[in-house]
Design a protein around this motif. Structure first.
Motif, PDB file in Angstrom:
ATOM      1  N   ILE A  72      68.153  12.874  45.991  1.00 44.24           N
ATOM      2  CA  ILE A  72      69.036  13.275  46.486  1.00 44.24           C
ATOM      3  C   ILE A  72      68.679  14.286  47.681  1.00 44.24           C
ATOM      4  N   ALA A  73      69.392  14.556  48.561  1.00 46.36           N
ATOM      5  CA  ALA A  73      69.133  15.699  49.650  1.00 46.36           C
ATOM      6  C   ALA A  73      69.839  16.789  49.166  1.00 46.36           C
ATOM      7  N   PHE A  74      69.461  17.963  49.620  1.00 49.86           N
ATOM      8  CA  PHE A  74      70.206  19.044  49.286  1.00 49.86           C
ATOM      9  C   PHE A  74      71.524  19.100  49.856  1.00 49.86           C
ATOM     10  N   LYS A  75      71.741  18.505  51.077  1.00 50.34           N
ATOM     11  CA  LYS A  75      73.406  18.676  51.605  1.00 50.34           C
ATOM     12  C   LYS A  75      74.291  17.783  50.747  1.00 50.34           C
ATOM     13  N   GLU A  76      73.921  16.907  50.074  1.00 52.26           N
ATOM     14  CA  GLU A  76      74.613  16.021  49.084  1.00 52.26           C
ATOM     15  C   GLU A  76      74.951  16.466  47.722  1.00 52.26           C
ATOM     16  N   VAL A  77      74.216  17.545  47.370  1.00 53.78           N
ATOM     17  CA  VAL A  77      74.223  18.192  45.824  1.00 53.78           C
ATOM     18  C   VAL A  77      75.708  18.831  45.715  1.00 53.78           C
ATOM     19  N   ARG A  78      76.225  18.285  44.661  1.00 53.64           N
ATOM     20  CA  ARG A  78      77.633  19.005  44.160  1.00 53.64           C
ATOM     21  C   ARG A  78      77.087  19.697  42.868  1.00 53.64           C
ATOM     22  N   PRO A  79      76.685  21.013  43.053  1.00 50.75           N
ATOM     23  CA  PRO A  79      76.112  21.748  41.860  1.00 50.75           C
ATOM     24  C   PRO A  79      76.885  21.954  40.589  1.00 50.75           C
ATOM     25  N   GLU A  80      78.406  21.596  40.786  1.00 49.80           N
ATOM     26  CA  GLU A  80      79.012  21.953  39.784  1.00 49.80           C
ATOM     27  C   GLU A  80      78.896  20.532  38.728  1.00 49.80           C
ATOM     28  N   GLU A  81      78.197  19.663  39.115  1.00 46.56           N
ATOM     29  CA  GLU A  81      77.938  18.221  38.507  1.00 46.56           C
ATOM     30  C   GLU A  81      76.727  18.466  37.469  1.00 46.56           C
ATOM     31  N   TYR A  82      75.996  19.674  37.678  1.00 44.14           N
ATOM     32  CA  TYR A  82      74.614  19.884  37.085  1.00 44.14           C
ATOM     33  C   TYR A  82      74.657  20.878  35.989  1.00 44.14           C
ATOM     34  N   LEU A  83      74.075  20.714  34.906  1.00 44.76           N
ATOM     35  CA  LEU A  83      73.831  21.660  33.813  1.00 44.76           C
ATOM     36  C   LEU A  83      72.924  22.729  34.125  1.00 44.76           C
ATOM     37  N   GLY A  84      71.760  22.488  35.071  1.00 50.34           N
ATOM     38  CA  GLY A  84      71.010  23.612  35.160  1.00 50.34           C
ATOM     39  C   GLY A  84      70.029  23.288  36.374  1.00 50.34           C
ATOM     40  N   PHE A  86      65.793  23.890  38.192  1.00 48.29           N
ATOM     41  CA  PHE A  86      64.523  24.268  38.071  1.00 48.29           C
ATOM     42  C   PHE A  86      63.924  24.419  39.434  1.00 48.29           C
ATOM     43  N   PHE A  87      63.358  25.442  39.665  1.00 48.67           N
ATOM     44  CA  PHE A  87      62.508  25.841  40.888  1.00 48.67           C
ATOM     45  C   PHE A  87      61.101  25.656  40.857  1.00 48.67           C
ATOM     46  N   SER A  88      60.659  24.571  41.386  1.00 52.39           N
ATOM     47  CA  SER A  88      59.347  24.230  41.246  1.00 52.39           C
ATOM     48  C   SER A  88      58.376  25.173  42.076  1.00 52.39           C
ATOM     49  N   GLY A  89      56.904  25.223  41.915  1.00 53.93           N
ATOM     50  CA  GLY A  89      56.310  26.383  42.671  1.00 53.93           C
ATOM     51  C   GLY A  89      55.465  25.232  43.904  1.00 53.93           C
ATOM     52  N   GLY A  90      54.110  25.922  44.100  1.00 52.51           N
ATOM     53  CA  GLY A  90      53.502  25.329  45.196  1.00 52.51           C
ATOM     54  C   GLY A  90      53.994  26.189  46.562  1.00 52.51           C
ATOM     55  N   ARG A  91      53.643  25.534  47.834  1.00 51.92           N
ATOM     56  CA  ARG A  91      53.801  25.976  48.954  1.00 51.92           C
ATOM     57  C   ARG A  91      55.447  25.580  49.355  1.00 51.92           C
ATOM     58  N   ALA A  92      55.777  24.725  48.735  1.00 51.81           N
ATOM     59  CA  ALA A  92      57.142  24.117  49.234  1.00 51.81           C
ATOM     60  C   ALA A  92      58.265  25.341  49.253  1.00 51.81           C
ATOM     61  N   PRO A  93      58.322  26.291  48.450  1.00 56.90           N
ATOM     62  CA  PRO A  93      59.488  27.079  48.619  1.00 56.90           C
ATOM     63  C   PRO A  93      59.626  28.078  49.904  1.00 56.90           C
ATOM     64  N   GLU A  94      58.368  28.234  50.404  1.00 51.27           N
ATOM     65  CA  GLU A  94      58.320  29.189  51.427  1.00 51.27           C
ATOM     66  C   GLU A  94      58.898  28.280  52.579  1.00 51.27           C
ATOM     67  N   TYR A  95      58.983  26.972  52.509  1.00 50.08           N
ATOM     68  CA  TYR A  95      59.329  26.226  53.797  1.00 50.08           C
ATOM     69  C   TYR A  95      60.790  25.877  53.783  1.00 50.08           C
ATOM     70  N   ILE A  96      61.178  25.525  52.430  1.00 47.40           N
ATOM     71  CA  ILE A  96      62.560  24.945  52.011  1.00 47.40           C
ATOM     72  C   ILE A  96      63.648  26.221  51.774  1.00 47.40           C
ATOM     73  N   ARG A  97      63.222  27.564  51.721  1.00 49.27           N
ATOM     74  CA  ARG A  97      64.180  28.665  51.184  1.00 49.27           C
ATOM     75  C   ARG A  97      65.137  28.864  52.313  1.00 49.27           C
ATOM     76  N   GLU A  98      64.994  28.278  53.462  1.00 46.76           N
ATOM     77  CA  GLU A  98      65.855  28.807  54.644  1.00 46.76           C
ATOM     78  C   GLU A  98      66.978  27.700  54.605  1.00 46.76           C
ATOM     79  N   ASP A  99      66.928  26.765  53.990  1.00 44.47           N
ATOM     80  CA  ASP A  99      67.986  25.614  53.895  1.00 44.47           C
ATOM     81  C   ASP A  99      69.251  26.015  53.527  1.00 44.47           C
TER      82      ASP A  99
END
Length: 194
Positions: A72-84, A86-99
């Motif tokens: 799923i793409a971030f813009k499609e997520v309905r967070p109320e449907e999810y139990l929890g 997980f924020f994975s590591g690597g370099r990705a968070p640096e690039y996606i954190r402005e979404d």
């Protein structure tokens, strides 16, 4: 597909660390929880492997890892449907954190007291979402500044549990905090099913 209370988001992007991501992905399945991989777009992402060699390098060395398909793409997520989440590591968070969609969903999980886990550079996302103030977290030492400048408290321990927030420095710490995170997810499953 299982009911909404049985789904947990795993946040990824290109250069997400392989072991950071696959260990919780598999552990959730073992518990009968559906891991839903979310990325900036619904597509396949390239993961990496990180290590600090014993000789010759003072910094992390990176290798190509496996790939992972975002369900799923971030813009499609309905967070109320999810139990929890997980924020994975690597370099990705640096690039996606402005979404903006990622920031909005991150705030939902914090604001609603849902079980949250983070490893390594994953801290950059809740820090950017302004949800680490006064919270204790473990992360890779080079992200200590990101955590503290946003009001978080850096844990000197390998892993940290602060209420509904579970964190580790690197994938080496998964064995210390993923189990307690999953235990809280299971407690929440029981409560929401009742």
């Amino acid at each position: 597909m299982k009911g909404h209370q049985d789904k947990v988001l795993i946040i990824v992007g290109d250069a997400t660390e392989t072991v950071d991501t696959l260990y919780p992905y598999i552990r959730l399945q073992e518990e009968g929880i559906l891991p839903v991989v979310a990325g900036p777009e619904k597509r396949r992402y390239n993961m990496v492997l990180h290590e600090i060699p014993e000789k010759g390098w003072d910094i992390t060395r990176e290798f190509e890892g496996y790939t992972i398909q975002a369900d799923i793409a971030f813009k499609e997520v309905r967070p109320e449907e999810y139990l929890g989440i997980f924020f994975s590591g690597g370099r990705a968070p640096e690039y996606i954190r402005e979404d903006p969609h990622l920031i909005e969903m991150t705030r939902h999980f914090f604001d609603n007291g849902k079980p949250i886990a983070s490893v390594c550079h994953g801290v950059e996302i809740p820090a950017r979402a302004d949800r680490v103030r006064g919270r204790r977290m473990a992360c890779v030492p080079k992200c200590r500044f990101d955590l503290e400048v946003c009001g978080g408290i850096y844990s000197e321990e390998r892993h940290c549990i602060d209420g509904n927030l579970f964190s580790g420095r690197t994938w080496h710490d998964h064995g210390q905090y993923i189990g307690p995170w999953i235990a809280m997810l299971n407690e929440r499953r029981i409560r929401t099913a009742a």
